[in-house]
Design a protein around this motif. Sequence first.
Motif, PDB file in Angstrom:
ATOM      1  N   PRO A 163      28.416  29.320  38.759  1.00  0.00           N
ATOM      2  CA  PRO A 163      29.980  29.105  38.122  1.00  0.00           C
ATOM      3  C   PRO A 163      30.986  28.721  39.087  1.00  0.00           C
ATOM      4  O   PRO A 163      31.853  27.966  38.752  1.00  0.00           O
ATOM      5  N   ALA A 164      30.909  29.332  40.270  1.00  0.00           N
ATOM      6  CA  ALA A 164      31.896  29.155  41.387  1.00  0.00           C
ATOM      7  C   ALA A 164      32.277  27.752  41.625  1.00  0.00           C
ATOM      8  O   ALA A 164      33.304  27.404  42.069  1.00  0.00           O
ATOM      9  N   GLU A 165      30.762  26.948  41.630  1.00  0.00           N
ATOM     10  CA  GLU A 165      31.327  25.367  42.034  1.00  0.00           C
ATOM     11  C   GLU A 165      32.032  24.941  41.063  1.00  0.00           C
ATOM     12  O   GLU A 165      32.844  23.940  41.199  1.00  0.00           O
ATOM     13  N   LEU A 166      31.706  25.272  39.704  1.00  0.00           N
ATOM     14  CA  LEU A 166      32.372  24.378  38.762  1.00  0.00           C
ATOM     15  C   LEU A 166      33.705  24.887  38.423  1.00  0.00           C
ATOM     16  O   LEU A 166      34.680  23.881  38.326  1.00  0.00           O
ATOM     17  N   GLU A 167      34.104  26.199  38.790  1.00  0.00           N
ATOM     18  CA  GLU A 167      35.471  26.787  38.773  1.00  0.00           C
ATOM     19  C   GLU A 167      36.471  25.923  39.658  1.00  0.00           C
ATOM     20  O   GLU A 167      37.199  25.471  39.477  1.00  0.00           O
ATOM     21  N   ALA A 168      35.859  25.906  41.007  1.00  0.00           N
ATOM     22  CA  ALA A 168      36.468  25.060  42.064  1.00  0.00           C
ATOM     23  C   ALA A 168      36.855  23.702  41.820  1.00  0.00           C
ATOM     24  O   ALA A 168      37.861  23.247  42.045  1.00  0.00           O
ATOM     25  N   LEU A 169      35.911  22.984  41.045  1.00  0.00           N
ATOM     26  CA  LEU A 169      36.411  21.720  40.493  1.00  0.00           C
ATOM     27  C   LEU A 169      37.200  21.640  39.417  1.00  0.00           C
ATOM     28  O   LEU A 169      38.263  20.910  39.474  1.00  0.00           O
ATOM     29  N   LEU A 170      37.242  22.636  38.486  1.00  0.00           N
ATOM     30  CA  LEU A 170      38.028  22.582  37.440  1.00  0.00           C
ATOM     31  C   LEU A 170      39.518  22.861  37.743  1.00  0.00           C
ATOM     32  O   LEU A 170      40.500  22.281  37.388  1.00  0.00           O
ATOM     33  N   LEU A 171      39.665  23.873  38.956  1.00  0.00           N
ATOM     34  CA  LEU A 171      41.355  24.098  39.388  1.00  0.00           C
ATOM     35  C   LEU A 171      41.812  22.784  40.309  1.00  0.00           C
ATOM     36  O   LEU A 171      42.927  22.964  40.416  1.00  0.00           O
ATOM     37  N   GLN A 172      40.879  21.862  40.704  1.00  0.00           N
ATOM     38  CA  GLN A 172      41.537  20.614  41.033  1.00  0.00           C
ATOM     39  C   GLN A 172      42.158  19.812  39.898  1.00  0.00           C
ATOM     40  O   GLN A 172      42.716  18.845  40.549  1.00  0.00           O
ATOM     41  N   HIS A 173      41.690  19.945  38.826  1.00  0.00           N
ATOM     42  CA  HIS A 173      42.190  19.175  37.706  1.00  0.00           C
ATOM     43  C   HIS A 173      43.839  19.762  37.542  1.00  0.00           C
ATOM     44  O   HIS A 173      44.157  20.722  37.405  1.00  0.00           O
ATOM     45  N   PRO A 174      44.573  18.609  37.461  1.00  0.00           N
ATOM     46  CA  PRO A 174      46.181  18.777  37.353  1.00  0.00           C
ATOM     47  C   PRO A 174      46.709  19.891  36.169  1.00  0.00           C
ATOM     48  O   PRO A 174      47.738  20.193  36.038  1.00  0.00           O
ATOM     49  N   GLY A 175      45.673  19.608  34.864  1.00  0.00           N
ATOM     50  CA  GLY A 175      46.048  20.337  33.982  1.00  0.00           C
ATOM     51  C   GLY A 175      45.340  21.593  33.758  1.00  0.00           C
ATOM     52  O   GLY A 175      45.828  22.459  32.572  1.00  0.00           O
ATOM     53  N   VAL A 176      44.694  22.033  34.770  1.00  0.00           N
ATOM     54  CA  VAL A 176      44.078  23.496  34.615  1.00  0.00           C
ATOM     55  C   VAL A 176      44.862  24.520  35.659  1.00  0.00           C
ATOM     56  O   VAL A 176      44.950  24.240  36.835  1.00  0.00           O
ATOM     57  N   ALA A 177      45.346  25.465  35.262  1.00  0.00           N
ATOM     58  CA  ALA A 177      45.879  26.558  35.935  1.00  0.00           C
ATOM     59  C   ALA A 177      45.008  27.649  36.126  1.00  0.00           C
ATOM     60  O   ALA A 177      45.134  28.220  37.372  1.00  0.00           O
ATOM     61  N   ASP A 178      43.895  28.101  35.318  1.00  0.00           N
ATOM     62  CA  ASP A 178      42.869  29.054  35.848  1.00  0.00           C
ATOM     63  C   ASP A 178      41.719  28.728  34.930  1.00  0.00           C
ATOM     64  O   ASP A 178      41.608  28.038  33.957  1.00  0.00           O
ATOM     65  N   CYS A 179      40.587  29.344  35.696  1.00  0.00           N
ATOM     66  CA  CYS A 179      39.468  28.965  34.758  1.00  0.00           C
ATOM     67  C   CYS A 179      38.580  29.939  34.969  1.00  0.00           C
ATOM     68  O   CYS A 179      38.644  30.703  36.044  1.00  0.00           O
ATOM     69  N   GLY A 180      37.330  29.858  34.161  1.00  0.00           N
ATOM     70  CA  GLY A 180      36.238  30.849  34.480  1.00  0.00           C
ATOM     71  C   GLY A 180      34.905  30.222  33.707  1.00  0.00           C
ATOM     72  O   GLY A 180      35.296  29.645  32.529  1.00  0.00           O
ATOM     73  N   VAL A 181      33.748  30.439  34.386  1.00  0.00           N
ATOM     74  CA  VAL A 181      32.528  29.439  33.653  1.00  0.00           C
ATOM     75  C   VAL A 181      31.362  30.655  33.659  1.00  0.00           C
ATOM     76  O   VAL A 181      31.201  31.344  34.361  1.00  0.00           O
ATOM     77  N   VAL A 182      30.808  30.782  32.411  1.00  0.00           N
ATOM     78  CA  VAL A 182      29.638  31.361  32.173  1.00  0.00           C
ATOM     79  C   VAL A 182      28.593  30.567  31.421  1.00  0.00           C
ATOM     80  O   VAL A 182      28.869  29.654  31.213  1.00  0.00           O
ATOM     81  N   GLY A 183      27.593  31.166  31.233  1.00  0.00           N
ATOM     82  CA  GLY A 183      26.380  30.417  30.416  1.00  0.00           C
ATOM     83  C   GLY A 183      26.464  30.972  29.176  1.00  0.00           C
ATOM     84  O   GLY A 183      26.269  32.295  28.776  1.00  0.00           O
TER      85      GLY A 183
END
Length: 546
Positions: A449-469
Amino acid sequence: MPATVHNKIVHGPEEELIPAHLSYGQFLYDKFRQGGDRIALINAETGENVTFKYILQSSINLATSLKELGLKKGDVVALSSENRFEFTIASQAIIFCGAILSTLNVTYSPGELAHILQIIKPKFIFSSPIIAQNIYDCSKDLPCVKNIILFGEYDVVPALFYNELVKKHHMSIDDFMVADVNGAEDAVAVMCSSGTTGLPKGVMLTHVNFLTLSAHMKYYLSMSQEKRKHKIKTGLSLIPWFHAYGFITTMAVMCMHINVVFLVRFDEQQFLEAIQKYKVNMTTIVPPLAVFLAKHPLVAKYDLSSLNEIWCGAAPLSSEIQKMVSQRTGIDFIKQGYGLTEVTMACCVDLTGGSKIGSCGTPAPGMKIKVLDIDSGKLLSIGEKGELWIKSPLRMKGYMHDQEASNALIDSEGYVRTGDIGYYDEDGYFYIVDRLKELIKYKGFQVAPAELEALLLQHPGVADCGVVGMPDEAAGELPTAFVVRQPNSTVTETDIIQYIARKVSPAKHLRGGVIFLKEIPKNASGKILRRELKAMLPNKLAKSKL
């Protein structure tokens, strides 16, 4: 910090051993006495400050009253409060008596609080008014609890008042005797595990554990200041002190006679104003704060140029966010550290100055770390990802009243199982990938999850995120993202799914979709509460989006 790799085990530098008989209480007494009339703590909200001498005298007075109430060596005293002067004074008083301090999260639910009180069985409970009713309700039927001791001046629940106990006696600093202890065997504190995947456990830490960590903190700061040619005079403490990370690091910094500005609660504007007003040189943060520094528009309005030491821990921090903070604020580098309560927090700290960005550093003095294959238990080599196991003088005494869980955590060689997935490079620098229990299993592939969260946080439209299965009958689990949009952002689920798909292999695609939230649930140390995110998933078994 030098590291060596021998037979696939990474070793930190040589440890200067702490004599087993030494007392953390005596250490605090000596350091605060040496601090004298220098300012020790400043409340950023009110501007009020207190000296080392004031804290020491108040702690001695309170310890005298606690002894009169029947507090003895080995008794447990709980403390649940937001950051405030009384927190430090009460903590020292408890430790001076040879009792065991247990700090409790002010946000615990009644169920969590009742659970931990049954484990630690405190004789007294210090409480802030904000949690006093919860404390009273959960402890009133426990025969072990003799008194609640209340901070403040209002009779919120039946209790003794802290202020009255501090004023009742005035013991001479010179005449006061700290309780004698066996530093290697006697617990100084029971700190609660983070409880991100289940109910918290009581982690017993000894006087020698705390003394060793204090020595390590001095080692890290001395090395960093010497290397970077600067002097740390003022630190900012905003991690809650009821959390082991906040409490132990703040006390260690104060024992170096660095004055500490603290936040009662996190407020974005107050955080930035405190750095600017008090010319703060160093602070410890958690990844959500790094994201704030990287992305929030308010940050650009403040002068943060006094900051030359930022340490980040408690959860993985991506190299991308590290770079974004540096580019945006002018701070050249955020030091990433790694640790867990079961080994008295800090296991690794990166002191390179940026040449190993993304790394949490090399093992602490006296520490050995090995990486084992998740399935076979085979010892792994450079660059191979597996579970980290740690051997150190900082190892906990055990979980209070849970020998079975303690035994399950420690192998026959004395290594502690961390539950964290990572790897090391040819120089012995470690990189944390994710928590073992949080890995998503998609068709046999392990997705962090941390890998995907790091990528999501690079998106200019994303302020915060969390990834689960998301559970899936065909694939096992589908990676699913919870996203907080940036203000005024119109980013859609499709935008985010396609964005991730362009950057990762097929197994890591967001096949579970995207769910938008106003806030990602996190604990006090900044770790994502994935169990709460999983509870928000659609209440049905998903069907694979192949």
